[in-house]
Design an enzyme around this catalytic site. Structure first.
Site, PDB file in Angstrom:
ATOM      1  N   TYR A   1       2.572  -2.702   0.821  1.00 51.65           N
ATOM      2  CA  TYR A   1       3.429  -1.638   0.895  1.00 51.65           C
ATOM      3  C   TYR A   1       2.700  -0.176   0.943  1.00 51.65           C
ATOM      4  CZ  TYR A   1       7.468   0.980  -1.274  1.00 51.65           C
ATOM      5  OH  TYR A   1       8.544   1.844  -1.590  1.00 51.65           O
TER       6      TYR A   1
ATOM      7  N   SER B   1       7.327   6.474   0.519  1.00 53.82           N
ATOM      8  CA  SER B   1       7.197   6.194  -0.657  1.00 53.82           C
ATOM      9  C   SER B   1       5.798   6.985  -1.221  1.00 53.82           C
ATOM     10  CB  SER B   1       7.003   4.687  -1.026  1.00 53.82           C
ATOM     11  OG  SER B   1       6.380   4.737  -2.528  1.00 53.82           O
TER      12      SER B   1
END
Length: 270
Positions: free
Chosen positions: A166, A153
Site C-alpha cells: 500500500y 495516503s
C-alpha cells in the site's frame, strides 16, 4: 475566483462506496454531470439506481477498471452521454496488509495494478480525449481544459512494514501526479492529489472489522482525535477541480487530521 463546477462533466471511479461515492454525490449536488464508475454493479445500482437516468446528470458504469477495454469503454460512455469530459477523480483504491518477506502475500502486484496502473491508464485516456476535444473546438493554447485528481495516503511517506504494498502504491501515485502535471500543463490540464489519513473509507471500514483495537489506535494517533467521514474530503476535491485552483498543479494536499505530524508508530497509516 469561482468554486463553481456547474455544467462540468466528471468521471469518478470507486463511486459505489466510501470516498468515491461521497465525491460523486457532492459533484452532482453542485451541478456537475457525473459518470459514476465501479466494479460493484449491484452496489452502484443500490446507491444511485433511481438517480441515474438516461437523460439525467448521473450515469453509471460497471466494470473492472484494471482491464484496458473497460477503461476505454468508460471514457467513450462518458463522451456519448455528456459530449465532453472536464474532470477525472481517481477515487478507486484498495488497502491491504502485506506479509513483508512473503512474495506471495505482500500484495505488491495487486495494489500496484489497482491503485497505480488503473489510475495512470485512465488518466492517460482521459487526458488524450480532453486534448482531442479541445483541438477540435479550436481552443486557444493555454486555455484550461481539464483537471485530474488522484487519491493517495499518508502511507506514502510513513514506514510501516505491514503496509509495504500500500505504501509503495501510494508513493507511486504521488510521483505519477507530479509527472503528469508537468507533462500536461502545456495542454491546459491540471493534475493534483489528495493524501488522506483518518478517513472512514471502505477499506478502513473493512480493516476495523478485523481489528477491533485499530479505531482507538487511529484516534489516539490523530491530533484531531477522530476518524473523518468521507464527506469531509469532498470540498477539497471541488476546490482542486474548480477555477479557484486554476494555478494549482502537481500538488499533494494532505487531509489527515494532523496524522502526519506524529510518529508513525503512534498511528497506523490507513
Amino acid at each position: 475566483m469561482s468554486f463553481s463546477i456547474t455544467g462540468k462533466t466528471a468521471i469518478v471511479t470507486g463511486a459505489a462506496s466510501g470516498l468515491g461515492l461521497a465525491v460523486a454525490r457532492h459533484l452532482l449536488d453542485r451541478g456537475a454531470n457525473v459518470m459514476l464508475a465501479d466494479s460493484d454493479e449491484a452496489r452502484l445500482g443500490a446507491e444511485l439506481g433511481e438517480a441515474a437516468r438516461t437523460d439525467g446528470p448521473a450515469r453509471l458504469f460497471a466494470g473492472d477498471l484494471t482491464k484496458k477495454l473497460n477503461l476505454v469503454n468508460l471514457v467513450s460512455a462518458t463522451v456519448d452521454a455528456f459530449d465532453r469530459i472536464d474532470i477525472l477523480v481517481n477515487a478507486s483504491r484498495r488497502c491491504a496488509l502485506s506479509e513483508t518477506l512473503n512474495p506471495d502475500e505482500d500484495q505488491v502486484e495487486t495494489l500496484w495494478q489497482q491503485n497505480v496502473l488503473s489510475t495512470l491508464r485512465l488518466s492517460q485516456l482521459v487526458a488524450r480525449r480532453m486534448i482531442a476535444m479541445a483541438e477540435k473546438a479550436q481552443t486557444e493554447p493555454g486555455t484550461p481544459i481539464g483537471s485530474i485528481v488522484n487519491f493517495s495516503s499518508v502511507a506514502a511517506v510513513r514506514v510501516q512494514p505491514e503496509l509495504l504494498g500500500y505504501s509503495m502504491a501510494s508513493a507511486a501515485v504521488e510521483q505519477m501526479t507530479r509527472t503528469l502535471a508537468v507533462a500536461l500543463a502545456p495542454k491546459g490540464i491540471r493534475v493534483n492529489a489528495v493524501s488522506i489519513g483518518s478517513v472512514m473509507s471502505a477499506s478502513l471500514q473493512s480493516a476495523l472489522k478485523d481489528a477491533p483495537d485499530l479505531r482507538k489506535r487511529i484516534e489516539s494517533g490523530t491530533p484531531l482525535g477522530r476518524i473523518a467521514a468521507p464527506d469531509e474530503l469532498v470540498e477539497t476535491v471541488q476546490y482542486l477541480v474548480s477555477e479557484a485552483a486554476r494555478f494549482v498543479t502537481g500538488q499533494v494536499l494532505v487531509v489527515d487530521g494532523g496524522r502526519g505530524l506524529l510518529d508513525a508508530v503512534a498511528a497506523p497509516a490507513f
